[in-house]
Design a protein around this motif. Sequence first.
Motif, PDB file in Angstrom:
ATOM      1  N   ASP A   1      -9.626  -1.641   5.877  1.00 53.56           N
ATOM      2  CA  ASP A   1      -9.696  -0.392   5.127  1.00 53.56           C
ATOM      3  C   ASP A   1     -10.089   0.751   6.060  1.00 53.56           C
ATOM      4  O   ASP A   1     -10.145   0.582   7.281  1.00 53.56           O
ATOM      5  CB  ASP A   1     -10.659  -0.510   3.945  1.00 53.56           C
ATOM      6  CG  ASP A   1     -12.101  -0.787   4.370  1.00 53.56           C
ATOM      7  OD1 ASP A   1     -12.426  -0.619   5.563  1.00 53.56           O
ATOM      8  OD2 ASP A   1     -12.912  -1.159   3.502  1.00 53.56           O
TER       9      ASP A   1
ATOM     10  N   GLY B   1       4.055   2.408  -2.549  1.00 55.06           N
ATOM     11  CA  GLY B   1       3.100   3.230  -3.277  1.00 55.06           C
ATOM     12  C   GLY B   1       2.290   2.401  -4.246  1.00 55.06           C
ATOM     13  O   GLY B   1       1.086   2.580  -4.385  1.00 55.06           O
ATOM     14  N   SER B   2       2.965   1.437  -4.897  1.00 53.39           N
ATOM     15  CA  SER B   2       2.270   0.569  -5.834  1.00 53.39           C
ATOM     16  C   SER B   2       1.237  -0.280  -5.117  1.00 53.39           C
ATOM     17  O   SER B   2       0.112  -0.450  -5.584  1.00 53.39           O
ATOM     18  CB  SER B   2       3.280  -0.330  -6.563  1.00 53.39           C
ATOM     19  OG  SER B   2       2.602  -1.229  -7.414  1.00 53.39           O
TER      20      SER B   2
ATOM     21  N   ASP C   1       8.639   2.913  -3.719  1.00 55.72           N
ATOM     22  CA  ASP C   1       7.857   2.695  -4.926  1.00 55.72           C
ATOM     23  C   ASP C   1       6.939   1.492  -4.764  1.00 55.72           C
ATOM     24  O   ASP C   1       5.786   1.498  -5.176  1.00 55.72           O
ATOM     25  CB  ASP C   1       8.776   2.474  -6.136  1.00 55.72           C
ATOM     26  CG  ASP C   1       9.490   3.757  -6.531  1.00 55.72           C
ATOM     27  OD1 ASP C   1       9.030   4.832  -6.102  1.00 55.72           O
ATOM     28  OD2 ASP C   1      10.492   3.675  -7.262  1.00 55.72           O
TER      29      ASP C   1
ATOM     30  N   PRO D   1      -5.744  -1.919  -7.173  1.00 58.06           N
ATOM     31  CA  PRO D   1      -7.211  -1.963  -7.112  1.00 58.06           C
ATOM     32  C   PRO D   1      -7.704  -3.070  -6.188  1.00 58.06           C
ATOM     33  O   PRO D   1      -7.010  -4.063  -5.965  1.00 58.06           O
ATOM     34  CB  PRO D   1      -7.613  -2.247  -8.562  1.00 58.06           C
ATOM     35  CG  PRO D   1      -6.437  -2.957  -9.146  1.00 58.06           C
ATOM     36  CD  PRO D   1      -5.224  -2.355  -8.490  1.00 58.06           C
TER      37      PRO D   1
ATOM     38  N   ALA E   1      -0.241   0.420  -2.304  1.00 57.14           N
ATOM     39  CA  ALA E   1      -1.320   1.257  -1.785  1.00 57.14           C
ATOM     40  C   ALA E   1      -2.331   1.608  -2.872  1.00 57.14           C
ATOM     41  O   ALA E   1      -3.503   1.814  -2.589  1.00 57.14           O
ATOM     42  CB  ALA E   1      -0.735   2.526  -1.175  1.00 57.14           C
ATOM     43  N   SER E   2      -1.861   1.694  -4.132  1.00 59.44           N
ATOM     44  CA  SER E   2      -2.742   2.107  -5.211  1.00 59.44           C
ATOM     45  C   SER E   2      -3.338   0.923  -5.967  1.00 59.44           C
ATOM     46  O   SER E   2      -4.071   1.118  -6.926  1.00 59.44           O
ATOM     47  CB  SER E   2      -1.966   2.998  -6.197  1.00 59.44           C
ATOM     48  OG  SER E   2      -0.885   2.281  -6.769  1.00 59.44           O
TER      49      SER E   2
END
Length: 260
Positions: A144, A8-9, A5, A14, A11-12
């Motif tokens: 990136d 995932g947090s 989790d 902003p 990676a997402s």
Amino acid sequence: MASTDQQGSAASAPEVALIVGGGPGISASCARLFAQSGMAVAIAARNPDKPALQSLAQSHGVRPCACDAADAASVASLFAQVTRDLGAPRLVVHNIDGRVPGIFRKGIAEADPALALDTLRNAAFSAFLVGRQAARLMQANTPDANGAKGTIVFTNASAALKGFPASAAFAMACQAKTGLAQSMARELMPQGIHVVNVPIDAAVGWRQEDGSRAHRLAGTTTDDNMADPDHIAEMYLQLHRQHRSTWAFEVVLRPWNEKW
């Protein structure tokens, strides 16, 4: 499961943008556009309670921060605060003119040395301090998909290209910023950090309460004869998103009818 989790947090999360030098013109336009593009945005000024900054906080969730950009400790504290609260910046804009009122239109024989030094400190030295902290953080960023770790943009002026009469202190400061940006670009671009110098050869006419665009000295914009800060912001975002195979170092912006 918690580890997944968290990954995932992360990676997402902003992208984080930091604008140093806060006002109702270029800085406000950048803050609005970056926030609308999904970035977490902080904007720094000596007085974070300026109406323009508070309006950005209310309308776009921009984080106003206090910083004296000509003070090394204050700049270090700003970057630490933004990194702690929002994350490490991937886009940093230095947008500080730096002139003090008493130095405007002063010939070399009458220019006050103390005010000239203040101008150099506010403009070029603050750019050095901001660029230094941005580089230190961006070097640790994960590249990136474009292989980029971040972008540093320096707003500059016509004086970066030519020294005008009765403007020695500002010409000195602007050309120092160009030299700083050139040195940083040659050092940092091979490390994946895009550095850009943007001389704006124009008065910047920002949007007034009545809907017109105007500059405090040049008056009201007529037929797009002044640079539009909203479109300057669009260019800054394009520079941040440029593919590294065609990174621009210097982009000069001027209205279509500017005499140069």
